[in-house]
Design an enzyme around this catalytic site. Structure first.
Site, PDB file in Angstrom:
ATOM      1  N   GLU A 251      72.532  69.157  -3.990  1.00 28.00           N
ATOM      2  CA  GLU A 251      72.533  70.461  -3.301  1.00 28.00           C
ATOM      3  C   GLU A 251      71.227  71.131  -3.690  1.00 28.00           C
ATOM      4  O   GLU A 251      71.063  71.544  -4.840  1.00 28.00           O
ATOM      5  CB  GLU A 251      73.710  71.319  -3.774  1.00 28.00           C
ATOM      6  CG  GLU A 251      75.068  70.761  -3.458  1.00 28.00           C
ATOM      7  CD  GLU A 251      75.395  70.830  -1.976  1.00 28.00           C
ATOM      8  OE1 GLU A 251      74.727  71.586  -1.244  1.00 28.00           O
ATOM      9  OE2 GLU A 251      76.300  70.113  -1.549  1.00 28.00           O
TER      10      GLU A 251
ATOM     11  N   GLU B 154      59.721  77.796  -0.626  1.00 25.83           N
ATOM     12  CA  GLU B 154      60.943  78.440  -1.108  1.00 25.83           C
ATOM     13  C   GLU B 154      60.551  79.355  -2.267  1.00 25.83           C
ATOM     14  O   GLU B 154      60.053  78.892  -3.291  1.00 25.83           O
ATOM     15  CB  GLU B 154      61.986  77.428  -1.604  1.00 25.83           C
ATOM     16  CG  GLU B 154      63.277  78.144  -1.964  1.00 25.83           C
ATOM     17  CD  GLU B 154      64.313  77.286  -2.683  1.00 25.83           C
ATOM     18  OE1 GLU B 154      63.936  76.358  -3.412  1.00 25.83           O
ATOM     19  OE2 GLU B 154      65.511  77.569  -2.499  1.00 25.83           O
TER      20      GLU B 154
ATOM     21  N   CYS C  68      70.306  79.900  -2.910  1.00 25.09           N
ATOM     22  CA  CYS C  68      69.843  78.738  -2.133  1.00 25.09           C
ATOM     23  C   CYS C  68      69.922  79.006  -0.641  1.00 25.09           C
ATOM     24  O   CYS C  68      69.148  78.474   0.127  1.00 25.09           O
ATOM     25  CB  CYS C  68      70.662  77.508  -2.504  1.00 25.09           C
ATOM     26  SG  CYS C  68      72.422  77.783  -2.330  1.00 25.09           S
TER      27      CYS C  68
ATOM     28  N   LYS D   3      76.220  70.139 -17.522  1.00 26.21           N
ATOM     29  CA  LYS D   3      74.995  70.660 -18.157  1.00 26.21           C
ATOM     30  C   LYS D   3      74.635  72.001 -17.543  1.00 26.21           C
ATOM     31  O   LYS D   3      74.279  72.088 -16.375  1.00 26.21           O
ATOM     32  CB  LYS D   3      73.829  69.680 -17.967  1.00 26.21           C
ATOM     33  CG  LYS D   3      72.582  70.171 -18.664  1.00 26.21           C
ATOM     34  CD  LYS D   3      71.329  69.651 -17.998  1.00 26.21           C
ATOM     35  CE  LYS D   3      70.094  70.411 -18.423  1.00 26.21           C
ATOM     36  NZ  LYS D   3      70.138  71.854 -18.150  1.00 26.21           N
TER      37      LYS D   3
END
Ligand code: NAD
Length: 487
Positions: free
Chosen positions: A248, A379, A282, A173
Site C-alpha cells: 500500500e 508526492e 496516502c 514493525k
C-alpha cells in the site's frame, strides 16, 4: 522522558538500543523508544514462528480466535482516548482526528473478528468417480506487517485483523517516527489474552530492523505500507524467500471538479482531502483538476477556507491543522514549493511556515495550470494543493491519469452519466463520487501502478492471509491399479 517498550514473545522489554522520539509541535524529544536490532528481529520472528504451531494458538477454534479479536476491539475502544493522545503527541496529528480515527479502528477489529469463523474451505466436484477432493484453508504463516508513521493504529488494524482472524502470527514493525501508539497498543494485545509470540510489536529503523524483518526466511507474508522507494527494497527482500507481498504505497490523487458540481459543498471535500492530517495522508487529494468555467469561483472559496483554518497545538480541540510529523517532511515540502514557484506556479495562498517552533506549514494552494511544477507530480505528503484546469471531459481524464500513481480519486459533478463514465475511465483503486476520504472495514482499499498492489479491508482481504491445501482421498476399496495405466 517517557520510556516505551517493545513486545517480543509475550515479554515487554526496553531493547538493547534506544532512540529519542520528537514531539513535532515543539521539536523537542519527549520519549525514549526501543530501537530493534537484527537480534531483536530474529527473536520476534522466532517467537512468531513457534507460536504458529503451538497448541495455545493453533489449538484454538476459529470462533475462539474471533473472540480474542472482539476483546481486542473492545480494549481499543476503551483506550481510544489514551491512544489518540499518544498518537497526537508523537506524530502531531490533531486530537480531533486521532480520537475519531482510533474509535473507528475498533470497528475494523470487530469486522475481522466476525470473519474468523466464516472462512471456509471447499469441496470440489472432481471428474473422477472414486475420489473426494477438498480444499483446506490454512493460515499462510508468519506475517511481517510494516507501517509508516501516519495512522499507525489504523494501518496495522487492516493487517493484524485479517492475519489473526486467519490464524497467522505477526511481527508488527512500527515506524521509527511516532511509534508510541503502537507500542502502547501492544499492551492491549497482551491484555486481550493472545498467547505469547502470536503478536510481537517492535520498532526501529529501515536498515537495521525493517530490512532484516522483510528478508527473514521464516516470514511467509509481508504486508507493507509506506513509500514506493522502500517498497522496492521490500519486494527484493521478499523475492529472496518468495514471500507473498502486498504493498500500500503513496499517491498523487486527483480531485476532478466539473462546472455542474455544487461548488460550496465540493470545497469542503477538497479541503478535507488535502488539509486533513496536514496533508499527510496516502489518499490526500493533492491535485485539484477543475473545469475552467468554475475555476475562479472554486479557488476563491478554497482560498478563504484555507486561510480560516486554525493552526495550533495538536492537543488543542480547537486546532484544525497541526504540524508535520518530522523536520524532514517540512524541509521536503519547502523545497518542492520553492521549486514549483520557480517553474511558474502561482501562489494562491500559504507557501511558508508560520513563525514559532515546531514543524508547521501553512495550508498552501498553488495554481500550476500550464506549468511543469514539481508539486503536480511529486508526492508531498503535506498541506499543498496543486491546481490544474481543463475544458473538456477527455482533458480531465487525461490530466487525472497523468501520474504513475493510482491510489484514490474524487469526481464532483451533478451529471449521473458523466459520473459513471469517470468511474470507468479514471485509473485508481478508489473513486469517490461527490465525496472524499470515506473508508470502511467492508470496502477494499488499495492502488494501481506505483500506489501498490493488493487490497486491504473487505471480505477478500482475509484470503490473502491464507493458503489452500488440496486434499485427495480415494474412496474405492479396490486395490490401486497398475501404475502404468493412466487415469
Ligand atoms: P517509508 O517507506 O519511508 O517507511 C515505511 C516503513 O518502512 C517504516 O516503518 C520504515 O522504517 C520501514 N522501512 C524503511 N526501510 C525499510 C527497508 N529497507 N525494509 C523494510 N522496511 C523498511 O514511508 P514513510 O515515509 O514512513 O511514509 C510515507 C509513505 O507511506 C508515503 O508514500 C505514503 O503515501 C505512504 N502511505 C501509504 C498508505 C496506503 O495505504 N496506501 C497509507 C499511509 C501512508
Amino acid at each position: 522522558m517517557r520510556r516505551f517498550q517493545q513486545l517480543i514473545d509475550g515479554q515487554f522489554e526496553d531493547g538493547a538500543a534506544s532512540f529519542e522520539s520528537i514531539d513535532p509541535a515543539t521539536g523537542e524529544a519527549w520519549a525514549l523508544m526501543p530501537r530493534a536490532q537484527a537480534a531483536d528481529v530474529e527473536r520476534a520472528v522466532g517467537a512468531a514462528h513457534r507460536a504458529l504451531s503451538d497448541k495455545a494458538w493453533r489449538g484454538l477454534t476459529a470462533t475462539q480466535r474471533g473472540k480474542l479479536l472482539y476483546r481486542l476491539a473492545d480494549l481499543v475502544a476503551e483506550h481510544a482516548q489514551d491512544l489518540a493522545l499518544l498518537e497526537t503527541t508523537d506524530t502531531g496529528k490533531i486530537i480531533r482526528e486521532t480520537s475519531a480515527q482510533i474509535a473507528y479502528v475498533a470497528e475494523y477489529y470487530r469486522y475481522f473478528a466476525g470473519l474468523a469463523d466464516k472462512l471456509q474451505g471447499a469441496h470440489l466436484p472432481i471428474d473422477k468417480p472414486d475420489m473426494e477432493v477438498w480444499l483446506r484453508r490454512e493460515p499462510i504463516g508468519v506475517v511481517a506487517a510494516v507501517v509508516p508513521w501516519n495512522s499507525q493504529l489504523f494501518l496495522s488494524a487492516v493487517k493484524l485483523g485479517p492475519a489473526l482472524a486467519a490464524g497467522c502470527t505477526v511481527v508488527l514493525k512500527a515506524s521509527e517516527d511516532g511509534p508510541a501508539p503502537l507500542l502502547e497498543f501492544a499492551r492491549l494485545v497482551q491484555q486481550a489474552g493472545f498467547p505469547a509470540g502470536v503478536v510481537n510489536v517492535i520498532t526501529g529503523f529501515g536498515p537495521d530492523c525493517g530490512q532484516v524483518l522483510t528478508s527473514h526466511p521464516l516470514v511467509s507474508r509481508i504486508a507493507f505500507t509506506g513509500g514506493p522507494g522502500t517498497a522496492r527494497h521490500v519486494m527484493r527482500n521478499a523475492a529472496e524467500n518468495l514471500a507473498h507481498v502486498t504493498l500500500e504505497l503513496g499517491g498523487k490523487s486527483p480531485v476532478v471538479v466539473f462546472e455542474d458540481a455544487d461548488l460550496d459543498s465540493t470545497a469542503n471535500a477538497v479541503v478535507a482531502g488535502i488539509f486533513a492530517a496536514t496533508g499527510q495522508s496516502c489518499v490526500a487529494g493533492s491535485r485539484l483538476i477543475v473545469q475552467r468555467s468554475a475555476r475562479d469561483r472554486l479557488l476563491g472559496i478554497l482560498k478563504a477556507k484555507a486561510e480560516a483554518i486554525v493552526i495550533g497545538a495538536p492537543q488543542d480541540r480547537a486546532t484544525e491543522m497541526g504540524p508535520l510529523a518530522t523536520q524532514r517532511q517540512l524541509s521536503h515540502i519547502e523545497e518542492v514549493v520553492k521549486a514549483s514557484l520557480a517553474s511558474g506556479a502561482k501562489l494562491v495562498t500559504g507557501g511558508s511556515a508560520p513563525s514559532g517552533s515546531g514543524f508547521y506549514y501553512r495550508p498552501t494552494i498553488l495554481d500550476c495550470s500550464g506549468t511543469e511544477a514539481a508539486a503536480v507530480s511529486t508526492e508531498l505528503f503535506g498541506p499543498v494543493l496543486a491546481v490544474l484546469d481543463f475544458e473538456t471531459e477527455a482533458e480531465a481524464v487525461r490530466l487525472a491519469n497523468a501520474t504513475p500513481y493510482g491510489l484514490a480519486s474524487g469526481v464532483f459533478t451533478s451529471n449521473l452519466s458523466r459520473a459513471h463514465r469517470m468511474t470507468r475511465d479514471i485509473r485508481a483503486g478508489v473513486v469517490w463520487i461527490n465525496t472524499y476520504r470515506a473508508v470502511s472495514p467492508m470496502a477494499p482499499f488499495g492502488g494501481f501502478g506505483l500506489s501498490g498492489s493488493g487490497r486491504e479491508g473487505g471480505l477478500e482481504s482475509i484470503l490473502d492471509y491464507t493458503r489452500t491445501k488440496t486434499v485427495w482421498l480415494r474412496t474405492s476399496d479396490d486395490p490401486i491399479p497398475d501404475p502404468f495405466v493412466m487415469r
